[in-house]
Design a protein around this motif. Structure first.
Motif, short mmCIF file in Angstrom:
data_model
loop_
_atom_site.label_atom_id
_atom_site.label_comp_id
_atom_site.label_asym_id
_atom_site.label_seq_id
_atom_site.Cartn_x
_atom_site.Cartn_y
_atom_site.Cartn_z
N TRP A 76 0.82 -1.21 0.00
CA TRP A 76 0.00 0.00 0.00
C TRP A 76 0.85 1.25 0.00
CZ3 TRP A 76 -4.69 -0.54 -1.47
CH2 TRP A 76 -5.37 -1.72 -1.22
N ARG A 79 2.04 1.82 -3.53
CA ARG A 79 0.91 2.27 -4.34
C ARG A 79 0.61 3.74 -4.07
NH1 ARG A 79 -4.41 -1.25 -5.06
NH2 ARG A 79 -2.87 -2.46 -6.15
N ALA A 80 0.64 4.15 -2.80
CA ALA A 80 0.40 5.55 -2.45
C ALA A 80 1.48 6.45 -3.04
CB ALA A 80 0.33 5.72 -0.94
N ASP A 81 2.73 5.96 -3.04
CA ASP A 81 3.82 6.74 -3.64
C ASP A 81 3.58 6.94 -5.13
OD1 ASP A 81 5.10 6.95 -1.24
OD2 ASP A 81 6.55 5.34 -1.64
N GLN A 83 0.69 6.91 -6.69
CA GLN A 83 -0.44 7.83 -6.85
C GLN A 83 0.01 9.27 -6.65
OE1 GLN A 83 -3.31 6.35 -4.08
NE2 GLN A 83 -4.14 4.85 -5.51
N HIS A 84 0.88 9.51 -5.66
CA HIS A 84 1.40 10.85 -5.43
C HIS A 84 2.21 11.33 -6.64
CE1 HIS A 84 3.33 14.30 -3.62
NE2 HIS A 84 4.50 13.76 -3.91
N ARG A 86 1.92 10.37 -9.70
CA ARG A 86 1.01 10.60 -10.82
C ARG A 86 0.35 11.97 -10.70
NH1 ARG A 86 -4.47 9.40 -12.35
NH2 ARG A 86 -4.52 8.91 -14.56
N ARG A 87 -0.14 12.29 -9.48
CA ARG A 87 -0.76 13.61 -9.28
C ARG A 87 0.26 14.72 -9.52
NH1 ARG A 87 -3.39 10.92 -4.91
NH2 ARG A 87 -1.74 11.61 -3.53
#
Length: 125
Positions: A76, A79-81, A83-84, A86-87
């Motif tokens: 997780w 995955r959060a990294d 997503q960050h 990508r944003r």
């Protein structure tokens, strides 16, 4: 003397929850602890009550991760990294897009101003 209704009831069994690495999918995780019996902790590996650490273990736990056992574990944090990132990438691309539009607008305005000035000079004589 008859037993009261509360005494006749069977005690409720404790609720047991399946804890996995991906709580959204109810399939077994694809990992197995190879040396669980060698750790000498009994049936469950838990931290002592009131402490935030595990008891001293006889050896380091070894996990066997295999897709044939079930679904692979999900990281997780990774995955959060992603997503960050990508944003962040999308915001940089958006800023570049606005910068490009601003440069085109400034150039077009300057060109139109130069043409207008040239027309005024030519017609003013």
């Amino acid at each position: 003397m008859a037993a009261s209704p509360n005494e006749r009831r069977k005690p409720k069994a404790p609720k047991l929850y399946r804890v996995g690495l991906d709580f959204r999918i109810h399939t077994p995780p694809g990992l197995e602890m190879e040396n669980f019996t060698a750790l000498g902790v009994g049936r469950v590996l838990l931290s002592p009550r009131g402490k935030r650490s595990f008891p001293p273990l006889a050896e380091t736990p070894r996990l066997l991760i295999d897709k044939s056992l079930g679904r692979p574990p999900v990281d997780w944090e990774l995955r959060a990294d992603f997503q960050h990132l990508r944003r962040w990438r999308k915001s940089v691309e958006q800023a570049q897009s606005y910068t490009f539009k601003a440069v085109i607008t400034v150039l077009a305005t300057g060109l139109m101003g130069a043409v207008w000035l040239g027309v005024k000079v030519v017609l003013g004589k």
